[in-house]
Design a protein around this motif. Structure first.
Motif, PDB file in Angstrom:
ATOM      1  N   ILE A 136      -8.460   5.360   1.508  1.00 52.49           N
ATOM      2  CA  ILE A 136      -7.809   5.874   2.706  1.00 52.49           C
ATOM      3  C   ILE A 136      -7.224   4.767   3.578  1.00 52.49           C
ATOM      4  N   ILE A 137      -7.858   3.614   3.649  1.00 52.20           N
ATOM      5  CA  ILE A 137      -7.332   2.527   4.487  1.00 52.20           C
ATOM      6  C   ILE A 137      -5.982   2.055   3.956  1.00 52.20           C
ATOM      7  N   GLU A 138      -5.904   1.875   2.630  1.00 53.73           N
ATOM      8  CA  GLU A 138      -4.641   1.438   2.038  1.00 53.73           C
ATOM      9  C   GLU A 138      -3.540   2.471   2.261  1.00 53.73           C
ATOM     10  N   LEU A 139      -3.903   3.751   2.125  1.00 56.34           N
ATOM     11  CA  LEU A 139      -2.914   4.802   2.331  1.00 56.34           C
ATOM     12  C   LEU A 139      -2.432   4.833   3.782  1.00 56.34           C
ATOM     13  N   LYS A 140      -3.359   4.744   4.718  1.00 56.09           N
ATOM     14  CA  LYS A 140      -2.975   4.749   6.129  1.00 56.09           C
ATOM     15  C   LYS A 140      -2.068   3.557   6.444  1.00 56.09           C
ATOM     16  N   ASP A 141      -2.422   2.397   5.924  1.00 54.98           N
ATOM     17  CA  ASP A 141      -1.596   1.200   6.167  1.00 54.98           C
ATOM     18  C   ASP A 141      -0.190   1.392   5.623  1.00 54.98           C
ATOM     19  N   HIS A 142      -0.103   2.006   4.443  1.00 51.53           N
ATOM     20  CA  HIS A 142       1.221   2.229   3.843  1.00 51.53           C
ATOM     21  C   HIS A 142       2.060   3.162   4.704  1.00 51.53           C
ATOM     22  N   LEU A 143       1.488   4.283   5.119  1.00 52.38           N
ATOM     23  CA  LEU A 143       2.251   5.249   5.901  1.00 52.38           C
ATOM     24  C   LEU A 143       2.611   4.692   7.279  1.00 52.38           C
ATOM     25  N   GLU A 178       0.347   8.159  13.784  1.00 54.13           N
ATOM     26  CA  GLU A 178      -1.049   8.442  13.492  1.00 54.13           C
ATOM     27  C   GLU A 178      -1.150   9.018  12.079  1.00 54.13           C
ATOM     28  N   VAL A 179      -2.182   8.598  11.352  1.00 54.60           N
ATOM     29  CA  VAL A 179      -2.493   9.172  10.044  1.00 54.60           C
ATOM     30  C   VAL A 179      -3.949   9.591  10.076  1.00 54.60           C
ATOM     31  N   LEU A 180      -4.200  10.876   9.933  1.00 57.39           N
ATOM     32  CA  LEU A 180      -5.544  11.420  10.022  1.00 57.39           C
ATOM     33  C   LEU A 180      -5.933  12.098   8.711  1.00 57.39           C
ATOM     34  N   THR A 181      -7.192  11.981   8.347  1.00 58.34           N
ATOM     35  CA  THR A 181      -7.688  12.753   7.214  1.00 58.34           C
ATOM     36  C   THR A 181      -7.966  14.183   7.692  1.00 58.34           C
ATOM     37  N   GLU A 182      -8.199  15.070   6.742  1.00 55.99           N
ATOM     38  CA  GLU A 182      -8.489  16.459   7.108  1.00 55.99           C
ATOM     39  C   GLU A 182      -9.736  16.550   7.988  1.00 55.99           C
TER      40      GLU A 182
END
Length: 369
Positions: free
Chosen positions: A212-219, A226-230
């Motif tokens: 999730i950290i890598e994905l948030k950094d990418h977006l 903001e990038v939030l998980t469900e």
């Protein structure tokens, strides 16, 4: 009687892309056949698709012969082959709605297109999963050559879908908030970039995952605010704390519980636009959202919009702006993988999956041997 391309008299200039036969600029191909993926019946792509040789024919007066260079594999393409998509071409059919090609022969009465021009489909069910095809001149759309081939190959579906959903449902102004699920999908990544270019705040929801950290950094590198998980979405205070204005627009490609959680954060009189249902669960709308918050639920299908606006000013303006954003590097393609045309099985097997880091786009490459 149609003549094979090999019998045409043409001027030799120089060779360009190769795919067993050489394509010569300002002249025809030196072979009389190409290759095409074809399905005779609906079913799983890996079972019903077959590679076939196709005869190349001379374009008529108002036609052009196009050599396809790249063609993305979209989930809608897979669903069409499976027979699950509302738009069903007549069988046997050649799949593919997107791609970028090069004009290699023009008919004697064609105006506005020349040999060497780059083109994309100007319609639906054009059948781009092949090396060559003849089209009426109005069935293809010329695009600038300064746009990268990958970006050009996928301009018709994801960028246009994101663009229209941000433009057509709510009158947004700089500083307004847009919330979306499927933030790491191809459309989701385009939404993030368009919001940044238009000075909108974007909040993207993604599924919980180890990376999730890598994905948030990418977006966030694309411009996501903001990038939030469900799970984070269910307890977030970013709207109550006034860190962001409550969203006026929500974009939904998941449905099910995910969409319900997104819906709860919409502002009064907000709009949720549904353009997919990846969870395969229904979209449930609480009665209170309709009565007390005046929420509006709408759907969007890019295919229908294109058919209704083929010659419209809005469509021309959309392509002009998208091309400018691509050219100025304010809009980039999602992560992608080029697959040699002869190895199409990998693309069709993986097109419906979402990579752990971000939505990975598979693209058939007709220029690879």
């Amino acid at each position: 009687m149609a003549m094979h391309v090999a019998t045409l008299t043409t001027r030799l200039i120089r060779p360009t892309y190769q795919n067993k036969c050489v394509v010569l600029r300002y002249m025809s191909t030196t072979c009389d056949h190409g290759k095409s993926l074809v399905y005779q019946e609906y079913g799983e792509p890996i079972k019903v698709l077959s590679m076939q040789q196709i005869p190349l024919k001379k374009p008529e007066d108002n036609q052009v012969l196009v050599k396809w260079l790249l063609a993305p594999v979209n989930p809608a393409d897979i669903n069409t082959i499976q027979g699950r998509y509302p738009s069903k071409p007549a069988l046997p059919a050649v799949p593919g709605n997107e791609g970028v090609g090069e004009v290699v022969i023009v008919g004697s009465k064609v105006q506005g297109l020349e040999v060497g021009d780059r083109v994309v489909p100007n319609g639906v069910n054009m059948g781009t999963w092949r090396t060559h095809a003849v089209y009426n001149k109005d069935e293809v759309l010329k695009i600038p050559k300064n746009i990268g081939m990958v970006e050009a190959s996928m301009i018709n579906v994801n960028p246009c879908t994101a663009y229209r959903m941000l433009k057509d449902f709510v009158p947004l102004k700089p500083g307004d908030t847009v919330i979306q699920n499927g933030g790491n999908s191809a459309v989701g990544q385009i939404v993030i970039q368009l919001c940044k270019a238009w000075h909108l705040k974007s909040v993207s929801i993604v599924r919980d995952r180890p990376e999730i950290i890598e994905l948030k950094d990418h977006l966030k590198s694309l411009g996501a605010h903001e990038v939030l998980t469900e799970s984070e979405l269910r307890k977030t205070e970013i709207f109550k704390s006034k860190q962001y204005l409550q969203p006026k627009l929500a974009l939904n490609c998941i449905c099910g519980q995910n969409a319900l959680e997104v819906l709860r954060h919409l502002d009064h009189s907000g709009v949720m636009v549904t353009y997919g249902g990846m969870s395969r669960d229904p979209l449930t709308v609480p009665t209170s959202a309709l009565i007390f918050k005046n929420i509006t639920i709408k759907g969007f299908w890019m295919t229908a919009w294109t058919k209704a606006h083929m010659e419209s000013k809005e469509r021309t303006e959309m392509y002009n702006e998208l091309e400018e954003l691509i050219n100025t590097k304010n809009l980039q393609a999602p992560p992608y993988k080029l697959i040699a045309f002869d190895k199409f099985q990998e693309a069709v097997l993986n097109a419906l999956s979402i990579n752990g880091k971000a939505g990975l786009k598979y693209i058939l490459d007709m220029t690879q041997k």
